[in-house]
Design a protein around this motif. Structure first.
Motif, PDB file in Angstrom:
ATOM      1  N   LYS A  77       0.834  -1.209   0.000  1.00  0.00           N
ATOM      2  CA  LYS A  77       0.000   0.000   0.000  1.00  0.00           C
ATOM      3  C   LYS A  77       0.863   1.252   0.000  1.00  0.00           C
ATOM      4  CE  LYS A  77      -3.749   2.272   2.532  1.00  0.00           C
ATOM      5  NZ  LYS A  77      -4.637   2.192   3.731  1.00  0.00           N
ATOM      6  N   PHE A  78       1.944   1.221   0.769  1.00  0.00           N
ATOM      7  CA  PHE A  78       2.851   2.367   0.810  1.00  0.00           C
ATOM      8  C   PHE A  78       3.506   2.596  -0.549  1.00  0.00           C
ATOM      9  CE2 PHE A  78       7.484   3.366   1.518  1.00  0.00           C
ATOM     10  CZ  PHE A  78       7.308   4.736   1.576  1.00  0.00           C
ATOM     11  N   VAL A  79       3.999   1.531  -1.168  1.00  0.00           N
ATOM     12  CA  VAL A  79       4.691   1.671  -2.453  1.00  0.00           C
ATOM     13  C   VAL A  79       3.742   2.179  -3.532  1.00  0.00           C
ATOM     14  CG1 VAL A  79       5.865   0.386  -4.283  1.00  0.00           C
ATOM     15  CG2 VAL A  79       6.442  -0.047  -1.898  1.00  0.00           C
ATOM     16  N   ARG A  80       2.483   1.772  -3.476  1.00  0.00           N
ATOM     17  CA  ARG A  80       1.520   2.212  -4.495  1.00  0.00           C
ATOM     18  C   ARG A  80       0.985   3.619  -4.230  1.00  0.00           C
ATOM     19  NH1 ARG A  80      -0.574  -3.334  -3.792  1.00  0.00           N
ATOM     20  NH2 ARG A  80       0.151  -4.576  -5.553  1.00  0.00           N
ATOM     21  N   SER A  81       1.284   4.188  -3.073  1.00  0.00           N
ATOM     22  CA  SER A  81       0.747   5.501  -2.740  1.00  0.00           C
ATOM     23  C   SER A  81       1.315   6.588  -3.651  1.00  0.00           C
ATOM     24  CB  SER A  81       1.083   5.841  -1.285  1.00  0.00           C
ATOM     25  OG  SER A  81       0.797   7.215  -1.020  1.00  0.00           O
ATOM     26  N   PRO A  82       0.463   7.459  -4.212  1.00  0.00           N
ATOM     27  CA  PRO A  82       0.972   8.560  -5.049  1.00  0.00           C
ATOM     28  C   PRO A  82       1.785   9.574  -4.268  1.00  0.00           C
ATOM     29  CG  PRO A  82      -1.400   8.772  -4.687  1.00  0.00           C
ATOM     30  CD  PRO A  82      -1.007   7.434  -4.147  1.00  0.00           C
ATOM     31  N   TRP A  83       1.788   9.462  -2.939  1.00  0.00           N
ATOM     32  CA  TRP A  83       2.607  10.382  -2.145  1.00  0.00           C
ATOM     33  C   TRP A  83       4.095  10.086  -2.285  1.00  0.00           C
ATOM     34  CZ3 TRP A  83       1.455  14.923  -0.746  1.00  0.00           C
ATOM     35  CH2 TRP A  83       0.178  15.270  -0.364  1.00  0.00           C
ATOM     36  N   ILE A  84       4.470   8.916  -2.776  1.00  0.00           N
ATOM     37  CA  ILE A  84       5.905   8.636  -2.966  1.00  0.00           C
ATOM     38  C   ILE A  84       6.532   9.644  -3.926  1.00  0.00           C
ATOM     39  CG2 ILE A  84       7.509   6.988  -3.993  1.00  0.00           C
ATOM     40  CD1 ILE A  84       6.162   4.789  -2.507  1.00  0.00           C
ATOM     41  N   PRO A  85       5.913   9.913  -5.097  1.00  0.00           N
ATOM     42  CA  PRO A  85       6.448  11.006  -5.929  1.00  0.00           C
ATOM     43  C   PRO A  85       5.865  12.355  -5.548  1.00  0.00           C
ATOM     44  CG  PRO A  85       4.762   9.848  -7.140  1.00  0.00           C
ATOM     45  CD  PRO A  85       4.893   9.133  -5.825  1.00  0.00           C
ATOM     46  N   GLY A  86       5.093  12.418  -4.434  1.00  0.00           N
ATOM     47  CA  GLY A  86       4.588  13.698  -3.934  1.00  0.00           C
ATOM     48  C   GLY A  86       3.315  14.175  -4.583  1.00  0.00           C
ATOM     49  N   ILE A  87       2.549  13.298  -5.250  1.00  0.00           N
ATOM     50  CA  ILE A  87       1.330  13.709  -5.958  1.00  0.00           C
ATOM     51  C   ILE A  87       0.210  13.961  -4.953  1.00  0.00           C
ATOM     52  CG2 ILE A  87      -0.412  13.014  -7.632  1.00  0.00           C
ATOM     53  CD1 ILE A  87       1.695  11.328  -8.994  1.00  0.00           C
ATOM     54  N   TYR A  88      -0.399  15.141  -5.032  1.00  0.00           N
ATOM     55  CA  TYR A  88      -1.510  15.488  -4.141  1.00  0.00           C
ATOM     56  C   TYR A  88      -2.816  14.960  -4.722  1.00  0.00           C
ATOM     57  CZ  TYR A  88      -4.883  18.187  -1.454  1.00  0.00           C
ATOM     58  OH  TYR A  88      -5.936  18.554  -0.648  1.00  0.00           O
ATOM     59  N   THR A  89      -3.596  14.266  -3.893  1.00  0.00           N
ATOM     60  CA  THR A  89      -4.883  13.731  -4.327  1.00  0.00           C
ATOM     61  C   THR A  89      -5.988  14.241  -3.405  1.00  0.00           C
ATOM     62  OG1 THR A  89      -4.650  11.734  -2.960  1.00  0.00           O
ATOM     63  CG2 THR A  89      -3.841  11.632  -5.225  1.00  0.00           C
ATOM     64  N   TYR A  90      -7.188  14.300  -3.927  1.00  0.00           N
ATOM     65  CA  TYR A  90      -8.359  14.678  -3.143  1.00  0.00           C
ATOM     66  C   TYR A  90      -9.463  13.668  -3.422  1.00  0.00           C
ATOM     67  CZ  TYR A  90     -12.302  17.335  -1.295  1.00  0.00           C
ATOM     68  OH  TYR A  90     -13.414  17.718  -0.582  1.00  0.00           O
ATOM     69  N   LYS A  91      -9.872  12.947  -2.365  1.00  0.00           N
ATOM     70  CA  LYS A  91     -10.894  11.905  -2.474  1.00  0.00           C
ATOM     71  C   LYS A  91     -10.531  10.884  -3.558  1.00  0.00           C
ATOM     72  CE  LYS A  91     -14.757  14.598  -0.634  1.00  0.00           C
ATOM     73  NZ  LYS A  91     -16.131  15.097  -0.862  1.00  0.00           N
TER      74      LYS A  91
END
Length: 549
Positions: A240-254
């Motif tokens: 789940k951590f590796v697939r998170s868009p926060w790794i490259p810093g991508i901001y998501t909303y909902k």
């Protein structure tokens, strides 16, 4: 209004509401009104919707919607402390009012004091609903402008930091930004490195637990001075951590990627945990390997070359076996060795001279051949951008076309609706652009430099990891008995996709192994197809399909 009626309390609180419209305040206002001597009504139920926007239709709200559609015969009056607790959209209010008239219900808004049983009361309610909608649009515009400006200067909005980051106050505390948590970062880089080497997330989790590495949740508790809970690492947590868009810093909303004016994802941290290319590569590395129908599922790694090595005479795959060993005359037992053999010959097929060779001999040659041929080459990987987004792209384009057609037909000519159209058009246009780029990258997968050399990665793997390495890059090997008389087992190895990537990048250097095949104890033309222009005979059928690069 007639005394003794049954009242349904309508309570709503959105995420951005303050204490002046709290649920308890609404409940107190409603109960006081219903129990007044003039009404003496009965409160039969409450439709309490929290974290629900005022722009949502009453019929779609989780609690109120069920009362309106399934339990309408249980109440006579819908009562709310304020009109905006019912809805902030005039269209939705008119819809609710028409429903009430058709079903013989009344609507009461205590603070506004509406009596909707009279034409004057209905007119005043509709006018108030229009003003409430305008106020809501103003509030939303103010919120969106504030959020947009904070995103543009890479400010953190709200909530706990994503895994691997910490919140830092800057500009004398006026602004907050995300930066890498240096205390946790060594474990992040270790996860990335081990995944790139081909290790499973299950193995990483097991190792972290044995070393007592704190999970992210326990790490945050420790930073706050709280007792840790001893949460265990699991492969699902790492995945789940590796697939998170926060790794490259991508901001998501909902769950949706927030895009900038150019249709690019908003990158919030100034320095993310990984680049976009590395993140895509990591996600690709942890996805389950696809297997063709009927493909054998291997549960062990007893032999390195099972499924990879083939008989040079007939092309049949090698199978492996462990012989039973033997006893010496003095009674001591000699342990058995693992052997590779031609499966065709073993099963009584047409192959009569298929090799029967010790596995450790063949395995050692493969190990040395890889180190000598590609060991010093920089390691590159093809970045697979995942599943096809073609269907979602087609859907987004269709929605954008419908939106533009509605606008041209005058569907957004009302007051304040043009700004709503602009926001929707910007969002859909950005989504179409992003999906189109993803599909283009997927159709033309790029090569990503891992920063390591093939020999370094190969040397760090165990036997299971090495076999997966060979299978992934489609490396193949053929073996013969005495391809050169009295020279011993002859072998040729096709470097597969590794060579194709190197040629694609034109990385072959003078003096390096720049050919497709690597040979041992075989005639030169077997391992160098370019020589076949001069020597055309004696080429095994199993190698004739391999052309010069």
């Amino acid at each position: 209004m007639t005394p003794g009626l049954r009242y349904l309390a309508c309570l709503r609180l959105s995420a951005d509401s303050d204490g002046s419209t709290s649920i308890e305040w609404q409940r107190g206002v409603i109960r006081h009104h219903v129990s007044s001597p003039l009404l003496s009504g009965v409160l039969v139920g409450e439709a309490e919707d929290t974290d629900v926007s005022g722009s949502m239709s009453p019929f779609k709200r989780p609690k109120l919607g069920r009362w309106l559609t399934d339990r309408a015969d249980e109440f006579d009056v819908i009562i709310a402390a304020k009109m905006d607790r019912l809805t902030r959209r005039s269209m939705h209010f008119n819809e609710l009012l028409e429903w009430a008239q058709e079903n013989g219900k009344f609507i009461v808004c205590v603070e506004e004091g509406f009596d909707l049983s009279t034409p004057q009361g209905k007119m005043m309610a509709r006018m108030t609903a229009v003003f409430a909608e305008a106020e809501w649009d103003t509030i939303q515009a103010r919120i969106l402008n504030g959020v947009q400006s904070r995103l543009e200067n890479h400010s953190w909005l709200t909530g706990a930091p994503p895994t691997g980051y910490r919140i830092k106050a800057v500009e004398a505390g006026k602004r907050k930004v995300l930066e890498i948590d240096q205390d946790f970062h060594p474990y992040v880089t270790e996860i990335f490195s081990r995944i790139e080497e081909g290790q499973s997330t299950h193995r990483i989790a097991r190792d972290f637990n044995s070393r007592g590495v704190l999970t992210w949740s326990d790490h945050l508790r420790k930073l706050k001075g709280k007792a840790t809970k001893g949460t265990q690492w699991q492969s699902t947590i790492i995945n789940k951590f590796v697939r998170s868009p926060w790794i490259p810093g991508i901001y998501t909303y909902k769950g949706e990627v927030v895009l900038d004016n150019e249709g690019e994802p908003v990158i919030l941290p100034e320095r993310p945990l990984a680049s976009m290319r590395q993140w895509e590569y990591l996600v690709d590395r942890i996805k389950p390997a696809s297997r063709a129908g009927g493909t054998e599922v291997r549960t062990g790694a007893r032999s390195l070359l099972a499924g990879i090595a083939h008989c040079g005479e007939c092309g049949a795959p090698f199978s492996s076996l462990l012989n039973s060993g033997h006893k010496r005359k003095d009674g001591t037992r000699v342990p058995g060795h693992r052997y590779y053999r031609c499966s065709n010959k073993f099963k009584g097929g047409a192959c009569v001279s298929g090799p029967y060779v010790r596995a450790d001999v063949l395995d050692e040659w493969v190990d040395q051949a890889i180190r000598d041929s590609i060991g010093q080459w920089e390691m590159y990987e093809r970045v697979d951008t995942g599943l096809s987004q073609a269907r979602e792209l087609q859907s987004a384009r269709a929605r954008l076309e419908r939106l533009e057609a509605d606008f041209l037909a005058g569907g957004y000519d009302g007051e304040g609706q043009e700004e709503s159209y602009r926001r929707m058009h910007k969002s859909l246009s950005g989504k179409v652009a992003l999906l189109a780029k993803q599909e283009e990258r997927r159709a033309n997968p790029a090569l990503w430099a891992t920063g390591k050399r093939y020999g370094e990665v190969w040397g760090a793997k165990d036997q299971e990891g090495r076999r997966e390495f060979l299978r992934k890059y489609q490396v193949k090997l053929w073996a013969w008995n005495d391809a050169i008389p009295d020279a011993g087992t002859g072998m040729v190895m096709d470097m597969g996709d590794i060579q194709a990537m190197v040629q694609e990048l034109n990385l072959s250097k003078e003096g390096g192994m720049g050919r497709l095949l690597v040979g041992h104890n075989v005639p030169a033309q077997w391992a160098d197809p370019e020589l076949r222009e001069f020597i055309t005979d004696d080429i095994p059928a199993t190698l004739k399909g391999l052309e010069a690069t």
